[in-house]
Structures are given as structure tokens and as C-alpha cells.
Design a protein around this motif. Structure first.
Motif: not given
Ligand code: SF4
Length: 1011
Positions: A731-739, A349-352, A376-381, A385-391
Motif C-alpha cells: 500500500p505505501d510503497d510509492a513515494a509520499d510526503g516531504e522526505d 492554496d489548493l491543498p493536495r 500521481l500527485a503523491r509521487t510528484l510530492r 499551490g505551485e507544486d501542481w506545476s510539477r504536472l
């Protein structure tokens, strides 16, 4: 007819072989003969030796290993030989997965590993020519259990019974498919022994499997056979192989006189594998310089794995040509990993991370610039799978990524253009659609995967190593295509599982070069050398640690031989083979033998020498030459030195580097740095004294000073330099993760308060309007966030946002109740004001105006109360730690004047800790009020104004003059513990952290921050 048997050590046997060939040829140069040996390497050696021995040529003499010989002799109509282990594992896995109760394991444990273990056990049975007749065999063994002396247990028989079920299925399937495995090839060859061309010279075997021995026996009946069997006088050493020497019908043995005794071993001890290789490289280089051809030297270990990496480094440094097995597993290569990722991504299912690893591989077809895809992928969380449609959202106007602190003045943005977003979307689609998802035959799958590989990766411009990787991958796909013989249709995940298993068996390496032979102990058998270096002679390494085979116990193996006469190798007898192996290694060199063992490993854990080495060790271990572990002590041994060794020891390394063609300038820079860091007492150019800033840098730093930036300089000048002058992105200032990130929570809190108070202002701050307006404000702010971030506020994000809303609700309830005559009038207003000689600017969250007096108060929202807020704000302002409050009092009248309210006076700045309101009932909890609010009054400002203005001016001077040293506070709660730049600041170097305090030019800095 019985075979001739010639016995002797390998050197004597080889000489006897040449004599026998000469005898067979006589005066007929075209008289044929076939020499059959155990391994391909021995074939290579004998061919080279024959070229030297018979310079006029050796016509009609064929050299082959036993399997090649048998394959050529076997009747191909008996079955097509399939060499792929995977084929047999798949066959057994199908049996394990077929309906019905299967022995050995639970359903979820039916893996290729289990099938592989079963295949190994079945191969043992077939090599021993054990008939595939479970009932007959088990009955015979069961009867044997009643005999005195039998050690068979019921468990042994039960396990064997289960295995025999698999064995029968295996045999039936091979027959059905018309396939022959290695044992079948030997058996088919034995049936056609009369077609063999004699004479046969069988050279170098000290052991065989039953089917190989049967073939030899048949050959001996059909054509003249001479066996050249290694043997010696010590029965202890030659116990292994007794069976083989008795199995083939031979005339009485003809013993050869023993060759000259082998050289006495030189023994060394080392600390770790690296030191063993170090000494070997020194000695081999000396031998090569003395004229010894590299092919006449061998480096041998029981297992080469721990040695291949240091060996490559030291042999390259010593310019030693060598021939070693490939050291890199196929799947350790990034290209192979990317291809496996391409095959696997859609199934998972296309893991990031996996998908990005594929599309960011330089050979994946796509645009050259993929720098921001990961961000880009990190900041769009995007998770999978379907998350890729956020692009799709930002694919028209691009995506704006906000990084930096919580305040506007610190915020930085990175805009990723629409083409880059679309390119990532297209690349992910290519991965998603690269392969059909339907079940198919193995060949069909292999063709589809090969086509996907070609379509998705640029295979036209490969480097040499990449070409070897792609060739290996193609070969794996071809192996899988041959599984089509099963005639099954399998889902794609089954195909990819088999692909990965087969890839794990492959290694990549450059084509074998000529040079020093690097071999494991098994590969050396029968090969003579002038010098041998024997590494890793430690207990539990040589002899290796041997365990019984899980399906056929040694007790069963012995009984099968005793009762049925089939030689099934007993696992624990392998200790005898280890002893024989050591003997063969010891006698392989004619001139020099160096034995090394580890007295300790590289981590200092003590280790014992091999029991085989004991006869050669002096009673006093102190007399053994111990290779020192330290580099300095190694230099003291006077071994041959490489250019690198000389460089380390020379008094003028720069001149030596230049002479050897290395980068002397880089060395000089590094040396100057270390001399400065270690030698000087004050802060220098390498520790933060960069000197007066050039205009461009000054514009970026001094020209845009704000309270927050000055506070940052007070905290640590180096941190200011990294963040404000160099603009290094944490390094980790951009948003990432589920939270939500802390920065996003801060932004949402401020946005919600601004929206809410704007709405409440229209309702004259009526308390009963709070809930409705808060709900509307939350909807607006959430929609704005989703629009900007292209991420729906769902799941954990929604829960976290709800927490923000609750905190704002609790704060606003309290705030509205306590407003009294104060009325919030202006929100998020920016202004500039002079503090001393400096023009500072800032942004105010909120300004309230008193309905009666017209006085102003500034309200600033913070999220949490921390302990440092307990110190008086005036004190913190004098130290430069908190400058917002005084500046706000200066800025508020400027904002009022802009709105037409002249002459207004700001009487206080209030800091509200919004999240703290959620932790109790603030309307009644007076004791906790100090954690909710901190105030700075105009009278406080009057008291500290001169000190603050002076501190601010001094900081600006330091910045202009380029003083950016470290100020370390790495104790618990200290500012280093939450700093993003600890990975670049060298604070762990003792002198770097102490020098700022020894430097008179920055004394004033310490007087301000630590009065
Ligand atoms: S970790 Fe400490 S010393 Fe290093 S830059 Fe950050 S605040 Fe300064």
C-alpha cells in the motif's frame, strides 16, 4: 372583552375543541373560525382528526400555527420578515468586527459562534418585549440590586450592559434595513389585532413568550377568543405555565373532567441504545401484525441523535414504516463535501488532499479514468499551490512510477500516460479558476459559486439523494444571496465561511413518509397515540442537563420580570418544563406505554434511571425486565423473529437463505472457509495450499527465481505468494510526503556509487580526485533523479540527498585507502549461473580484480548493518535466508568471461554497509569494522554448497507445488514487523499460524529454515 379559558388534559381539550367548533358553526356550515396551535405537527394532527370527526367537511375553518397566523395578520409595511438565522448572525458579526472596543471576547474570537450566542440572547430579550433602552434598563436593575432579596451581582449587570449595546445596534440595523424578525412579526400582529377574523380557538399552549402573550391579549380585546389550555390537578407538574395562565385576561377557567387514566408503564432496562431499539422494533412489529395502524404508534426520546442509526436498521429489518427526522447532516454527504472543497480549495492554496477529493468525485467533470491521480500527485510530492506545476513536466510523455524493493530484479513500474497527467492538470486548473478571487457583494458571490457548481459538476444525471443535496446547496446559496441587504462587498473567504456555517445547519433526508412517528419529546406535545415507546429514560438525559445562559443570568431574568414585568424565561425553570414534558408523554398513549432506560451503555458503563421514572420502578430492581445484551440470550426471550433472526437460529441456514431469497452460495463458501480454518489440522486451500501452479503462474514465480526471491520464500511463503505470484502492490510503497523514501535513498546511493566509481576508474582511483569526482557525480545523479521524478531536490529532499552524498564520501574515502592491489573493474553487471539443478540470475554491484593473481571479488552495497548480519553467512545460506553471497561467487566468473577474462576465480563476496561509514572514523576504528563489512569466502561456499543447493531445490519444489502458508515472526524485530502484507495474511488467527508446523508435507521447509 376577556377570553374564555377551558382547562383540561389534551384528550379532553381536543374533544372540547370539536364541540366548540360545532357550537360556533351551529347550523351555518360556512361560519368561519380559526384554530391556532403551537406547532405545524399539531396542525397536521388536528386536520386529520377533523377529517374523521366531520366527514361531511369542515368549511371555513382554518388551522394555523401561531407564527403563520401572526405573519398573515402583521402589516408587511412594518418590515420585511427575514427567516434566515444567518442574516442576524451576520448582522451581529459585523458589529463585533467593527472598529472600536467590543465586549465579550478578544478580536480573534469574534466568530459566527459568538454572533450566534449573542443572537440567541437578544432573541430572548425581544421575545420578552424588553425595550431596547440600555441606560433605562440597567439603571432600573441597579436600583433593584440595593433591595433586600436581590441576587443581582455587578458582573451580571456588566454582562447585560454589553449585551444591551449589541441589542441596540441590532434594533437600529433592522430598522435601517427595513427587516422584521420573529418578535417584530408578533408585535406587528398585535398592533393589527382588530383586523383579525374571529372567533379564534387557541389550542394546546401551556406556555408562551411575552410577545406571543401580548398578541393574545390584544386579540382577546378585539375578537372572541377561546383558550384551550392543558392543565391538571397536580400543582407540582403544572407549575410550569403558571405565568402564562395569568398573563392573558380571561374569564374564570372552565375545567374539564379528567380523561381516563393513562396505561401503566411497562419498564425495561437495556445495555445501550441499540438494545432499546431492538425491543421497540419487536413490540411494534407485533402491534402492526395485530392491526394497529402505524400512525398511532410513537417512538419518543428526549433527543433522537443516538437512536436514528440503529432505528433505521432495526425498523427496516422488521419492515416497519416510520416517519423520522432526517438523520444525515448535509456536510456528511460526499457530494456536499466535494462542493465545499471546490469553493474552498483555491482559498487554501489548493491543498493536495482537498483538491483531489474534489477532482476525483465521480460527478466532477473530467475523464472517467482517474485511478492514478492520487498516486500521481503523491509521487510528484505535490503539497499545494505551485507544486501542481510539477504536472507540466510529465504531461508530454507521461510519468513512470517505480515501486518495489531496492534491487533492479524486484523493481516494478507503473506508467501513467500523458493524457491522464494532462487531465489531472486540467482538472486542477478548473478548480483553481472556478471562482473569481476579488471581493464582491453577497448576491454576486452566490451567483458566481452557483455557476462554478454547474460548470464543474455534472448536475444533469443526479441520483435522488444527490438531487436533494444539490437542492439544499442551492438553497444555502440563495440564503447567502439575501445577505446582499447589508450592501457590503466581502472577500471570498468570508463568503465561503458563511456558506459552510449555513451548510452545517442543514440536514438531508427523504420526504417524510407515513408510519410510526419517531419524535423527540418536544415534538410530541399535544399529540395523542395508542402506543408510545419512551426511550432513554436516564438521569442527565431526561431531564436534560440545564445550564444558565451566558449573557443573561437567571438572577437578571428574575429581576427583569419582578421590576419591569417582562417575562424573560428563567433557564433553570426548564427543569419544571422537563417534568411537565414527561407527564405529557406519559399521558399521550391511550393503550400502551413502554418505558426503557439503560442500566449500562454499550461499553458497559453503569447508568442511572431518570428520577421521573422512580415512581414506576419496583423497589426490587431485579424485578425489572432486563433485555439481555447477547444475541443468543435475546433469542431465548421468545420475541417475534424476523427472517434474519430465523436464519441465525436455523439448523440449515443455506436452505433457509435460499428460501428467503438471499445469496446461499456466498454463505456456503464462507461456511466452508470457517469449517476448514477451524476444523482441519493441516494447511488447507484457505491457508496457503493453492496446489500446483498453472503454467502462467509458474512462469511468473518459479521461472524467474533469484537469490532475493528465494530468501523471501524462506522468510515467509505467504509473503512470497503475495509479492511474487499475485504481484500485490504494497500500500505505501510509492513515494509520499516531504522526505525521500527508503527505496529512493537506496536507489540514489547505488546510482551515486556507480557514477562515482565509473569516474574514478578513468582516474585510476586516485584518492585526491575523490572530492571533485564525487561533486560531479552528485550533480549528475541529482539531475537524473529530478528528471525522472519531476521533483526538484529542494528543502528536506536536498538535505536528505546531502546525507547520502556524505555517506558515500565517507565510504569511498575508506574504500580507496583500503583497495591495495584490488582494482574495481566492472559495475552493475547481470549474469546467470546454475546452483544445483536450478538456473539463477542476479545483478552484481561491483567486481574487483586483483592486480597480481587475477582473482575476483564481488562487492555488494548495503545501506545499514542489522543484527541478523552477525550470524555466519554460511549458516544463513544453509537456511535459505541469505543466498546472495554464494550466488555472487558463481556469477562473477561468468561476468569476467563475458569481458574476455576466462578461467578467473572468485575468492570472496564482500558486503559493504555504506551508511555505517558516516558514524565515526573508519580508518582508525577497528572494533567497529564488523559493522562496516561482512565477508563470504570461497572456502565458506565449498563447506555449505551441498546444503544450499538442496535447500534451493526444495524451495523451488514447494513453490511449484503451491505451498504458500504463513511463517509468523511478529515479536519485536521479527520479519512480520517490517512486512507490507500483514494486512492481508490472517496471521492473527491462531490456527492459521500454527497449522504449517503441524503439516507433515512441509516438514522439510522447517528443517531448512529452522534446522
Ligand atoms: S506479516 Fe508475517 S506472516 Fe504475514 S505475510 Fe508478512 S511475514 Fe508472512
Amino acid at each position: 372583552m376577556r377570553a374564555r379559558l377551558i382547562l383540561g388534559d389534551y384528550r379532553a381539550l381536543e374533544a372540547a375543541l370539536w364541540t366548540e367548533i360545532a357550537r360556533v358553526k351551529g347550523d351555518r356550515p360556512l361560519a368561519p373560525a380559526t384554530v391556532v396551535v403551537p406547532s405545524g405537527r399539531l396542525v397536521r394532527h388536528l386536520k386529520l382528526a377533523a377529517a374523521g370527526r366531520f366527514p361531511e367537511g369542515l368549511f371555513a375553518v382554518r388551522f394555523a400555527n401561531l407564527f403563520q397566523f401572526a405573519l398573515a395578520l402583521a402589516d408587511r409595511t412594518d418590515g420585511r420578515f427575514v427567516p434566515d438565522t444567518l442574516f442576524y448572525e451576520r448582522l451581529l458579526l459585523r458589529w463585533l468586527e467593527s472598529a472600536g472596543e467590543r465586549p465579550f471576547a478578544a478580536a480573534d474570537a469574534r466568530t459566527y459562534d459568538l454572533a450566534g450566542a449573542l443572537h440567541a440572547a437578544i432573541r430572548d430579550l425581544k421575545d420578552a418585549a424588553v425595550p431596547c433602552d440600555p441606560e433605562h434598563l440597567v439603571d432600573a436593575l441597579r436600583i433593584a440590586t440595593g433591595e433586600p432579596g436581590s441576587r443581582l451581582s455587578a458582573l451580571d449587570l456588566r454582562k447585560l450592559g454589553g449585551l444591551l449595546g449589541a441589542y441596540r445596534h441590532y434594533e437600529e440595523e433592522l430598522r435601517r434595513l427595513g427587516v422584521a424578525d420573529r418578535s417584530d412579526v408578533f408585535r406587528a400582529a398585535a398592533r393589527r389585532a382588530r383586523h383579525a377574523a374571529g372567533p379564534l380557538l387557541v389550542y394546546g399552549f401551556y406556555d408562551m413568550t411575552q410577545v406571543q402573550a401580548d398578541l393574545l391579549a390584544e386579540l382577546a380585546r378585539a375578537v372572541p377568543v377561546t383558550l384551550f389550555v392543558p392543565h391538571g390537578s397536580d400543582p407540582e407538574i403544572w407549575r410550569f405555565g403558571d405565568w402564562f395562565r395569568a398573563a392573558v385576561p380571561v374569564e374564570h377557567g372552565e375545567p374539564l373532567p379528567a380523561s381516563a387514566p393513562p396505561p401503566a408503564p411497562e419498564v425495561y432496562t437495556a445495555a445501550g441504545a441499540r438494545d432499546e431499539v431492538w425491543l421497540s422494533a419487536k413490540r411494534i412489529r407485533t402491534l402492526l401484525d395485530a392491526g394497529c395502524p402505524p400512525e398511532e404508534i410513537a417512538v419518543v426520546a428526549r433527543t433522537l441523535d443516538p437512536y436514528l442509526v440503529p432505528l433505521a436498521a432495526f425498523f427496516d429489518e422488521h419492515r416497519i414504516p416510520y416517519d423520522a427526522p432526517p438523520a444525515q447532516a448535509l456536510l456528511d454527504h460526499p457530494l456536499a463535501q466535494a462542493v465545499l472543497g471546490l469553493f474552498r480549495a483555491a482559498l487554501d492554496d489548493l491543498p493536495r488532499d482537498l483538491t483531489l477529493d474534489v477532482v476525483r468525485h465521480p460527478l466532477f467533470r473530467g475523464p472517467a479514468d482517474r485511478r492514478h491521480w492520487h498516486l500521481l500527485a503523491r509521487t510528484l510530492r505535490i503539497g499545494r499551490g505551485e507544486d501542481w506545476s510539477r504536472l507540466d513536466g510529465p504531461s508530454r510523455r507521461g510519468h513512470r512510477i517505480v515501486v518495489g524493493r531496492e534491487t533492479d530484479e524486484d523493481r516494478r513500474e507503473l506508467h501513467i500516460g500523458a493524457p491522464a497527467v494532462r487531465a489531472l492538470r486540467a482538472a486542477v486548473r478548473r478548480v483553481e479558476q472556478a471562482l473569481p478571487s476579488a471581493a464582491a457583494g453577497w448576491h454576486e458571490h452566490a451567483a458566481a459559486h452557483l455557476s462554478a457548481l454547474r460548470r464543474c459538476f455534472r448536475l444533469e444525471t443526479l441520483l435522488e439523494e444527490e438531487t436533494r443535496v444539490v437542492d439544499a446547496l442551492r438553497d444555502v446559496l440563495a440564503t447567502l444571496a439575501r445577505l446582499d441587504a447589508f450592501g457590503e462587498r466581502v472577500p471570498r473567504d468570508v463568503f465561503v465561511e458563511a456558506f459552510e456555517r449555513e451548510c452545517r445547519r442543514r440536514w438531508i433526508g427523504a420526504p417524510a413518509a407515513r408510519g410510526v412517528a419517531v419524535l423527540d419529546a418536544m415534538a410530541v406535545r399535544g399529540l395523542p397515540f395508542r402506543h408510545v415507546f419512551l426511550l432513554g429514560l436516564n438521569a442527565r438525559v431526561f431531564p436534560r442537563f440545564i445550564v444558565e445562559e451566558p449573557f443573561i443570568s437567571d438572577a437578571v431574568r428574575r429581576e427583569v420580570f419582578r421590576v419591569l414585568g417582562h417575562h424573560l424565561a428563567v433557564r433553570l425553570d426548564a427543569y419544571d418544563e422537563e417534568r411537565l414534558l414527561f407527564h405529557l408523554l406519559r399521558t399521550a398513549p391511550s393503550e400502551g406505554l413502554v418505558c426503557l432506560y439503560q442500566r449500562a451503555d454499550a461499553d458497559g458503563r453503569l447508568r442511572d434511571p431518570s428520577p421521573f421514572l422512580r415512581p414506576f420502578l419496583p423497589l426490587d430492581r431485579e424485578q425489572i425486565d432486563a433485555i439481555p445484551h447477547s444475541e443468543r440470550a435475546k433469542r431465548g426471550r421468545g420475541e417475534l423473529a424476523t427472517p434474519r433472526d430465523l436464519l441465525r437460529a436455523t439448523a440449515d441456514p443455506a436452505a433457509a437463505l435460499a428460501a428467503f431469497g438471499f445469496d446461499a452460495l456466498a454463505y456456503e463458501r464462507a461456511r466452508a472457509y470457517l469449517a476448514s480454518v477451524d476444523g482441519e489440522r493441516e494447511v488447507g486451500a484457505f491457508e496457503g495450499r493453492v496446489g500446483p501452479l498453472a503454467p502462467e503462474w509458474a512462469r511468473r514465480s518459479v521461472g524467474r527465481l533469484s537469490p532475493t526471491r528465494l530468501e523471501r520464500f524462506a522468510t515467509c511463503p505467504f509473503r512470497y505468494f503475495a509479492e511474487e505470484v499475485l504481484r500485490v502492490l504494497p500500500p505505501d510503497d510509492a513515494a509520499d510526503g516531504e522526505d525521500l523514501s527508503p527505496r529512493e535513498i537506496g536507489t540514489l546511493t547505488h546510482a551515486l556509487l556507480e557514477e562515482l566509481y565509473g569516474r574514478l576508474a578513468a582516474r585510476d582511483f586516485e584518492r585526491d580526485q575523490l572530492d571533485a569526482e564525487l561533486a560531479a557525480a552528485a550533480t549528475t545523479v541529482a539531475a537524473a533523479f529530478e528528471r525522472r521524478a519531476h521533483v526538484p531536490l529542494r528543502g528536506i529532499l536536498a538535505a536528505r540527498f546531502a546525507e547520502v552524498v556524505r555517506a558515500v564520501a565517507a565510504f569511498a574515502a575508506f574504500d580507496l585507502a583500503a583497495l591495495g592491489d584490488w582494482k574495481p573493474v566492472w559495475f552493475e553487471e547481470g549474469a546467470s549461473a546454475r546452483v544445483g539443478a536450478l538456473e539463477l540470475s542476479g545483478k552484481l554491484d561491483r567486481i574487483d580484480r586483483h592486480r597480481g593473481t587475477g582473482w575476483l571479488r564481488v562487492v555488494d552495497y548495503k545501506r545499514r548493518f542489522h543484527d541478523h548480519w552477525q550470524t555466519a553467512l554460511a549458516t544463513q545460506a544453509r537456511r535459505g535466508e541469505k543466498l546472495q553471497a554464494p550466488l555472487y561467487l558463481a556469477l562473477a566468473p561468468a561476468v569476467a568471461a563475458r569481458h574476455g577474462v576466462g578461467g578467473a576465480v572468485a575468492t570472496e563476496a564482500v558486503f559493504q554497509f555504506v551508511d555505517e561509514y558516516l558514524r565515526g572514523d573508519p580508518s582508525v576504528d577497528e572494533i567497529r569494522e564488523e559493522r562496516l563489512t561482512r565477508r563470504f569466502l570461497a572456502t565458506d561456499w565449498t563447506g555449505c554448497r551441498d546444503d544450499v543447493e538442496q535447500a534451493v531445490a526444495d524451495f523451488a519444489t514447494f513453490i511449484r507445488d503451491g505451498w504458500f502458508f504463513v511463517r509468523v515472526a511478529d515479536e519485536q524485530g521479527g520479519h512480520c514487523t517490517y512486512c507490507d502484507f500483514g494486512w492481508i495474511c490472517r496471521k492473527n488467527h491462531g490456527r492459521v499460524r500454527r497449522k504449517p508446523e503441524w503439516t507433515p508435507a512441509v516438514t522439510r521447509y522447517w528443517e531448512i529454515v529452522r534446522p
